[in-house]
Design a protein around this motif. Sequence first.
Motif, PDB file in Angstrom:
ATOM      1  N   TRP A 191       0.833  -1.202   0.000  1.00 49.68           N
ATOM      2  CA  TRP A 191       0.000   0.000   0.000  1.00 49.68           C
ATOM      3  C   TRP A 191       0.872   1.258   0.000  1.00 49.68           C
ATOM      4  CZ3 TRP A 191      -3.738   1.690   4.450  1.00 49.68           C
ATOM      5  CH2 TRP A 191      -4.691   2.559   3.948  1.00 49.68           C
ATOM      6  N   GLY A 192       1.906   1.272   0.835  1.00 50.28           N
ATOM      7  CA  GLY A 192       2.818   2.414   0.878  1.00 50.28           C
ATOM      8  C   GLY A 192       3.545   2.615  -0.435  1.00 50.28           C
ATOM      9  N   GLY A 193       3.954   1.520  -1.072  1.00 52.89           N
ATOM     10  CA  GLY A 193       4.603   1.627  -2.376  1.00 52.89           C
ATOM     11  C   GLY A 193       3.680   2.203  -3.426  1.00 52.89           C
ATOM     12  N   GLY A 194       2.413   1.831  -3.371  1.00 57.33           N
ATOM     13  CA  GLY A 194       1.440   2.386  -4.311  1.00 57.33           C
ATOM     14  C   GLY A 194       1.245   3.878  -4.125  1.00 57.33           C
ATOM     15  N   ILE A 195       1.155   4.313  -2.877  1.00 56.34           N
ATOM     16  CA  ILE A 195       1.005   5.746  -2.602  1.00 56.34           C
ATOM     17  C   ILE A 195       2.258   6.497  -3.040  1.00 56.34           C
ATOM     18  CG2 ILE A 195       0.780   7.481  -0.771  1.00 56.34           C
ATOM     19  CD1 ILE A 195      -0.965   5.430   0.733  1.00 56.34           C
ATOM     20  N   SER A 196       3.426   5.925  -2.776  1.00 56.48           N
ATOM     21  CA  SER A 196       4.681   6.567  -3.174  1.00 56.48           C
ATOM     22  C   SER A 196       4.791   6.688  -4.688  1.00 56.48           C
ATOM     23  CB  SER A 196       5.875   5.776  -2.642  1.00 56.48           C
ATOM     24  OG  SER A 196       5.875   5.737  -1.251  1.00 56.48           O
ATOM     25  N   LEU A 197       4.404   5.637  -5.399  1.00 63.07           N
ATOM     26  CA  LEU A 197       4.455   5.673  -6.858  1.00 63.07           C
ATOM     27  C   LEU A 197       3.490   6.721  -7.406  1.00 63.07           C
ATOM     28  CD1 LEU A 197       5.585   4.530  -9.476  1.00 63.07           C
ATOM     29  CD2 LEU A 197       3.769   2.805  -9.398  1.00 63.07           C
TER      30      LEU A 197
ATOM     31  N   THR B 270      13.532  11.991  -5.868  1.00 61.22           N
ATOM     32  CA  THR B 270      12.787  12.894  -4.998  1.00 61.22           C
ATOM     33  C   THR B 270      12.449  12.141  -3.713  1.00 61.22           C
ATOM     34  OG1 THR B 270      10.654  12.253  -5.909  1.00 61.22           O
ATOM     35  CG2 THR B 270      11.791  14.087  -6.993  1.00 61.22           C
ATOM     36  N   ILE B 271      11.837  12.817  -2.777  1.00 57.65           N
ATOM     37  CA  ILE B 271      11.471  12.168  -1.515  1.00 57.65           C
ATOM     38  C   ILE B 271      10.473  11.026  -1.754  1.00 57.65           C
ATOM     39  CG2 ILE B 271      10.385  12.508   0.741  1.00 57.65           C
ATOM     40  CD1 ILE B 271      11.704  15.321   0.761  1.00 57.65           C
ATOM     41  N   PRO B 272       9.425  11.195  -2.560  1.00 51.64           N
ATOM     42  CA  PRO B 272       8.543  10.053  -2.823  1.00 51.64           C
ATOM     43  C   PRO B 272       9.259   8.897  -3.526  1.00 51.64           C
ATOM     44  CG  PRO B 272       7.442  12.069  -3.424  1.00 51.64           C
ATOM     45  CD  PRO B 272       8.859  12.425  -3.109  1.00 51.64           C
ATOM     46  N   PHE B 273      10.252   9.196  -4.368  1.00 59.64           N
ATOM     47  CA  PHE B 273      11.025   8.139  -5.012  1.00 59.64           C
ATOM     48  C   PHE B 273      11.809   7.348  -3.973  1.00 59.64           C
ATOM     49  CE2 PHE B 273      14.889   6.530  -7.033  1.00 59.64           C
ATOM     50  CZ  PHE B 273      14.347   5.793  -8.077  1.00 59.64           C
ATOM     51  N   LEU B 274      12.419   8.039  -3.011  1.00 55.28           N
ATOM     52  CA  LEU B 274      13.152   7.359  -1.945  1.00 55.28           C
ATOM     53  C   LEU B 274      12.212   6.465  -1.125  1.00 55.28           C
ATOM     54  CD1 LEU B 274      15.418  10.303  -0.719  1.00 55.28           C
ATOM     55  CD2 LEU B 274      16.138   8.308  -2.044  1.00 55.28           C
ATOM     56  N   ALA B 275      11.027   6.974  -0.822  1.00 53.42           N
ATOM     57  CA  ALA B 275      10.048   6.173  -0.081  1.00 53.42           C
ATOM     58  C   ALA B 275       9.624   4.962  -0.906  1.00 53.42           C
ATOM     59  CB  ALA B 275       8.838   7.024   0.284  1.00 53.42           C
ATOM     60  N   TRP B 276       9.404   5.159  -2.205  1.00 57.00           N
ATOM     61  CA  TRP B 276       9.010   4.050  -3.082  1.00 57.00           C
ATOM     62  C   TRP B 276      10.084   2.974  -3.103  1.00 57.00           C
ATOM     63  CZ3 TRP B 276      11.051   2.384  -7.848  1.00 57.00           C
ATOM     64  CH2 TRP B 276      10.288   1.417  -8.497  1.00 57.00           C
ATOM     65  N   VAL B 277      11.345   3.365  -3.209  1.00 58.04           N
ATOM     66  CA  VAL B 277      12.437   2.384  -3.205  1.00 58.04           C
ATOM     67  C   VAL B 277      12.432   1.590  -1.894  1.00 58.04           C
ATOM     68  CG1 VAL B 277      14.960   2.139  -3.152  1.00 58.04           C
ATOM     69  CG2 VAL B 277      13.880   3.612  -4.863  1.00 58.04           C
ATOM     70  N   ALA B 278      12.247   2.277  -0.784  1.00 56.79           N
ATOM     71  CA  ALA B 278      12.221   1.584   0.511  1.00 56.79           C
ATOM     72  C   ALA B 278      11.056   0.602   0.583  1.00 56.79           C
ATOM     73  CB  ALA B 278      12.133   2.606   1.650  1.00 56.79           C
ATOM     74  N   PHE B 279       9.867   1.030   0.179  1.00 55.21           N
ATOM     75  CA  PHE B 279       8.706   0.131   0.211  1.00 55.21           C
ATOM     76  C   PHE B 279       8.902  -1.058  -0.732  1.00 55.21           C
ATOM     77  CE2 PHE B 279       6.125   3.845   1.823  1.00 55.21           C
ATOM     78  CZ  PHE B 279       5.730   3.247   3.014  1.00 55.21           C
TER      79      PHE B 279
END
Length: 142
Positions: free
Chosen positions: A76-82, A117-126
């Motif tokens: 779910w977090g990866g989807g929001i980040s993407l 970007t910050i959402p890209f970093l979050a997406w990579v982590a998720f």
Amino acid sequence: MNWKPFIRENGLHLSWAIALVATLGSLYFSEVLMYAPCKLCWYQRILMYPLVLLLGIAAVRKEQRFYWYVLPLSIWGGGISLYHYLMQKTGLFAEGAKACGIVPCDVDYINWFGFVTIPFLAWVAFVLITVIQLLMLAASRK
């Protein structure tokens, strides 16, 4: 090298370390650099921060089947980040960025190498957490 014993022994620790780095990074951006998070950033935080605690406890207790609890949060977090990243970098969801609150969701506080970007970093982590947990799921099957 057989990857199954390695992932069974280290998967929770790796996932925990990724979640911890992501959490500390988001706190650094907001508390030290004073970047105000937008609404989608808050949703990503809501899904990442508990992973630090959950994965830490699971790693200490050596819970082998904890992926069932982690995967919904990470997917779910990866989807929001993407979605957030696509909102920033493409015109696909540009209209939604204005309705994001006080801080628009298309603001690029960082833009390393033209795409990080910050959402890209979050997406990579998720994504990394999701992949590790899926490998743990596969390693637990006979």
